[in-house]
Design a protein around this motif. Structure first.
Motif, short mmCIF file in Angstrom:
data_model
loop_
_atom_site.label_atom_id
_atom_site.label_comp_id
_atom_site.label_asym_id
_atom_site.label_seq_id
_atom_site.Cartn_x
_atom_site.Cartn_y
_atom_site.Cartn_z
N GLY A 145 97.40 -4.82 84.58
CA GLY A 145 98.84 -4.65 84.40
C GLY A 145 99.29 -3.38 83.72
N ARG A 146 98.51 -2.86 82.78
CA ARG A 146 99.11 -1.93 81.86
C ARG A 146 99.05 -0.46 82.27
NH1 ARG A 146 100.72 -2.84 76.40
NH2 ARG A 146 102.55 -2.30 77.63
N ALA A 147 100.09 0.24 81.87
CA ALA A 147 100.16 1.71 81.92
C ALA A 147 100.21 2.30 83.32
CB ALA A 147 99.01 2.32 81.11
N GLY A 148 100.56 1.51 84.31
CA GLY A 148 100.93 2.11 85.59
C GLY A 148 99.81 2.40 86.58
N VAL A 149 98.71 1.64 86.51
CA VAL A 149 97.65 1.88 87.50
C VAL A 149 98.19 1.64 88.93
CG1 VAL A 149 95.67 1.46 85.99
CG2 VAL A 149 96.69 -0.47 87.17
N GLY A 150 99.13 0.73 89.07
CA GLY A 150 99.70 0.45 90.40
C GLY A 150 100.47 1.64 90.94
N ALA A 151 101.13 2.38 90.05
CA ALA A 151 101.88 3.56 90.50
C ALA A 151 100.93 4.63 91.04
CB ALA A 151 102.69 4.11 89.34
N VAL A 152 99.74 4.72 90.44
CA VAL A 152 98.76 5.71 90.92
C VAL A 152 98.27 5.30 92.32
CG1 VAL A 152 96.61 6.93 90.42
CG2 VAL A 152 98.11 6.25 88.55
N PHE A 153 98.04 4.02 92.53
CA PHE A 153 97.71 3.55 93.88
C PHE A 153 98.83 3.96 94.85
CE2 PHE A 153 94.15 0.39 94.27
CZ PHE A 153 93.61 0.57 93.00
N GLY A 154 100.09 3.72 94.44
CA GLY A 154 101.23 4.06 95.30
C GLY A 154 101.27 5.54 95.61
N SER A 155 100.99 6.36 94.58
CA SER A 155 101.04 7.82 94.79
C SER A 155 99.98 8.26 95.78
CB SER A 155 100.87 8.55 93.45
OG SER A 155 99.51 8.53 93.05
N LYS A 156 98.94 7.47 95.91
CA LYS A 156 97.85 7.82 96.85
C LYS A 156 98.01 7.09 98.19
CE LYS A 156 94.40 8.94 93.31
NZ LYS A 156 94.40 10.38 93.58
N ASN A 157 99.17 6.45 98.37
CA ASN A 157 99.43 5.70 99.62
C ASN A 157 98.42 4.58 99.85
OD1 ASN A 157 101.77 6.66 100.78
ND2 ASN A 157 100.74 8.42 101.75
N LEU A 158 97.87 4.07 98.75
CA LEU A 158 96.85 3.03 98.87
C LEU A 158 97.48 1.67 98.54
CD1 LEU A 158 93.90 2.32 99.37
CD2 LEU A 158 93.39 2.95 97.00
N LYS A 159 97.74 0.88 99.57
CA LYS A 159 98.42 -0.41 99.37
C LYS A 159 97.46 -1.48 98.87
CE LYS A 159 101.61 -3.68 99.97
NZ LYS A 159 102.80 -3.80 99.14
N ALA A 160 96.26 -1.51 99.42
CA ALA A 160 95.38 -2.64 99.07
C ALA A 160 93.93 -2.32 99.39
CB ALA A 160 95.82 -3.88 99.86
N MET A 161 93.04 -3.10 98.79
CA MET A 161 91.62 -3.03 99.13
C MET A 161 91.09 -4.46 99.24
SD MET A 161 89.90 0.20 97.26
CE MET A 161 90.19 -0.18 95.58
N VAL A 162 90.20 -4.66 100.19
CA VAL A 162 89.59 -5.98 100.39
C VAL A 162 88.08 -5.76 100.44
CG1 VAL A 162 89.45 -7.99 101.90
CG2 VAL A 162 91.58 -6.71 101.76
N ALA A 163 87.33 -6.58 99.70
CA ALA A 163 85.87 -6.43 99.70
C ALA A 163 85.21 -7.75 100.09
CB ALA A 163 85.38 -6.00 98.31
N THR A 164 84.16 -7.64 100.86
CA THR A 164 83.39 -8.82 101.22
C THR A 164 81.95 -8.40 101.49
OG1 THR A 164 83.24 -10.64 102.79
CG2 THR A 164 84.07 -8.60 103.67
N GLY A 165 81.04 -9.35 101.38
CA GLY A 165 79.64 -9.00 101.63
C GLY A 165 78.72 -10.16 101.32
#
Ligand code: SF4
Length: 639
Positions: A192-212
């Motif tokens: 939640g803290r300090a805007g990590v989501g905004a950095v994802f947004g600035s990189k046009n990165l909406k989501a990541m999904v991992a499986t294995g």
């Protein structure tokens, strides 16, 4: 590759601009020094940042990292860390999350991702057994968090014609619009803290999904299983981790905080809220809790679900109850549940959102910024949150956080932040060690990165909360221990059990009272332990993390190494911040907390910050400017 179990032996660099994956060099010596998760991320930032990067520049990194215990079955161990340069503070930040992405990243055979560059178009990334697929996310862009995660799950299932077990994280509209305190959400849990989501947004990165389908190797399965069973029992029997947290979650702290005068009220003007009983953990548990929930592999289960408009959703934590309750003079718990849900859906940090709102209410009241917001006026708050996420009207300015606003309109003295990060709900004028922690914390006004001394001063033990004595040394020790717990991939709440049960369950016993009386005199003893942790070359029954590292990874560990690793982590994080201009001058609190006594008749009820800071820098072996010297960094094997 690695000789150690617990790790998958793979750290990958993901270049978003070129859709390229390469190995990031991370040796066994690095693993011994930094263990994993947040500490490893700090070292990677130290090695890569020059001080010229900014949060939204393409050369900013996002490091998603796990610890060696993640996926080994250790209690509360399936957490992961996201570190980056924060748009809110301009310095490093790290956010620890209990969602499922970390576990599945290891199932994909990967310990950590070092992400750089910028996707040319909105993108979501699929990781399958260390193979990467970059998918366009134009049709996901704009979706709220749960809708985008449901859609991603649907796509994964459809592609494989079955229900796919996977971990995911995504941003919401707030991240897309680069709100400075936007979060990343994994399942229901937030980094939640300090805007990590905004950095994802600035990189046009909406989501990541991992499986294995990789298994996390364990060095000594028999000893590991036995230890984990015993540890789980200990956590279940402990009054904090086996009773208070499962019963009421962190929400259970509202009432004790009110009693101790540390419940932030009316933008931190006061430490008690007259209607606290309407927004307390007790009411939440009795009237609204549907079921206790927890992160994967957690026997504590401190989270709870509540009903919001017919849906079963995640309930609020203490910080949200405090800051959206008394913080803005609201006694309507149902509204808090609703706002908590809305903020999660928009992908926004509840602490910074609430605290920025409280600042704006006070600024309006004082005539500094006419914005229509007032304490106790709750009618349009949902709309205001939405306006922040979409940067509409005054929301566009509220999206910048309280420091930025107070620099524009005035009112710095009551902008309750440090280094740009809004403080949590613990009012530090009656918990001065916590006040020191907020000020010196590497990620800004964070209660956890600050060492969480409030547990020693008010909420577990009761060691004189007004005295500065011993607080600097204790602050350092607690910060370092919490760094170490984070590195393993475990929840910080596992460290609560380090306090012997009888001290917590019998607060009025002679022994507990004596311990509380003695603590302020322990500064020199703690200083010796901080300076020469080698004297603690053993395992401590109450801190099974060290044995867990040995049994799960095969790496040598004991209390001494554990503390030293924590100290190294704290120093390397500070050294990264030094590249971005952090020094003693930025280790501050707003004047409301340092100059204005909470009780006008008791001058001791304010934070004597400068006195404690000086001792703290000495304890850390930093220079007068509050920075680790080159010699210190060499000694810690950071350079
Ligand atoms: S104690 Fe709470 S935050 Fe920690 S792992 Fe368990 S459910 Fe998650």
């Amino acid at each position: 590759m690695t000789k150690y179990s617990g790790y998958m032996g793979k750290v990958l660099m993901v270049d978003l601009s070129k859709s390229l994956i390469s190995e990031y060099p991370w040796s066994d010596e690095d693993r011994e020094l930094y263990i994993g998760a947040k500490a490893m991320a700090s070292k990677i930032m130290f090695d890569n940042f020059t001080g010229k990067e900014t949060a939204f520049s393409e050369d900013n990194l996002i490091i998603v990292s796990t610890g060696p215990l993640t996926g080994t079955g250790a209690p509360c161990s399936n957490r992961f860390n996201i570190s980056t340069l924060s748009p809110l503070t301009g310095i490093t930040t790290s956010s620890n999350c209990g969602g499922n992405f970390g576990y599945y990243l290891k199932k994909a055979g990967i310990d950590a991702l070092v992400i750089r560059g910028k996707c040319p178009v909105p993108t979501w990334i699929e990781i399958k057994n260390d193979k990467f697929f970059f998918h366009e996310a134009g049709d996901l862009w704009g979706m709220k968090v749960s809708q985008s995660q449901e859609e991603l799950q649907r796509r994964m299932n459809e592609a494989r014609k079955c229900r796919v077990k996977c971990g995911m994280l995504s941003i919401g509209p707030a991240g897309e619009n680069m709100v400075k305190y936007a979060a990343v959400i994994s399942g229901e849990r937030a980094a939640g803290r300090a805007g990590v989501g905004a950095v994802f947004g600035s990189k046009n990165l909406k989501a990541m999904v991992a499986t294995g389908n990789h298994e996390v190797p364990v060095f000594d399965p028999e000893k590991t299983t036995k230890l984990y069973q015993k540890w789980t029992e200990t956590l279940r029997k402990h009054p904090l981790t086996g009773n208070q947290l499962p019963k009421m979650g962190t929400a259970g702290l509202v009432s004790p905080m009110q009693m101790r005068g540390i419940l932030s009220t009316r933008n931190y003007a006061y430490g008690q809220y007259e209607h606290f009983d309407k927004v307390s953990g007790e009411v939440l548990a009795e009237d609204y809790n549907i079921v206790n929930k927890g992160c994967m592999s957690c026997p504590i289960k401190c989270a709870r679900t509540v009903n919001v408009e017919g849906q079963e959703v995640k309930g609020p934590e203490l910080e949200t109850l405090g800051l959206l309750g008394g913080g803005i003079m609201n006694d309507n718990l149902e509204l808090i549940l609703k706002w908590n849900y809305e903020l999660d859906e928009l992908g926004m940090d509840t602490i910074s959102a609430a605290s920025t709102l409280a600042w704006a209410m006070e600024a309006n009241e004082q005539g500094l910024w006419k914005n229509g917001l007032s304490f106790g006026k709750t009618a349009n708050i949902s709309k205001t949150f939405e306006n922040i996420a979409y940067r509409r009207g005054i929301g566009n300015e509220l999206a910048e956080g309280s420091r930025w606003l107070s620099e524009k309109y005035g009112g710095k003295d009551f902008a309750i932040q440090s280094k740009g990060l809004e403080l949590a709900a613990y009012e530090p004028r009656r918990s001065v060690g916590q006040g020191l922690g907020y000020a010196v914390s590497n990620r800004g006004g964070c209660h956890l990165n600050g060492g969480y001394l409030v547990i020693v001063e008010n909420l577990g033990l009761n060691a004189d909360p007004q005295t500065p004595h011993a607080k600097a040394d204790l602050c350092m020790l607690m910060q370092d221990l919490m760094e170490s717990v984070s590195m393993t991939g475990q929840c910080l709440f596992t460290s609560y059990a380090v306090f012997p049960s009888f001290l917590i369950s019998k607060p009025n016993s002679v022994v507990t009272k004596t311990v509380n009386k003695v603590i302020p005199f322990l500064g020199p003893v703690v200083r010796i332990l901080n300076k020469f942790p080698g004297i603690a070359s053993f395992h401590l029954f109450l801190l099974p993390h060290t044995k867990a590292i040995e049994y799960a990874t095969g790496m040598k560990c004991n209390l001494a190494r554990f503390i030293r690793a924590g100290e190294r982590s704290y120093n390397v994080e500070r050294a990264v911040n030094a590249k971005f201009g952090v020094s003693a001058a930025m280790d501050t609190l707003p004047k409301r907390l340092t100059n204005v006594p909470q009780d006008p008749k008791d001058p001791s009820t304010k934070v004597p910050l400068e006195v404690m800071k000086k001792v703290y820098y000495e304890a850390r072996g930093w220079d007068k400017n509050g920075l680790p010297t080159e010699e210190k960094l060499r000694k810690m094997k950071i350079i």
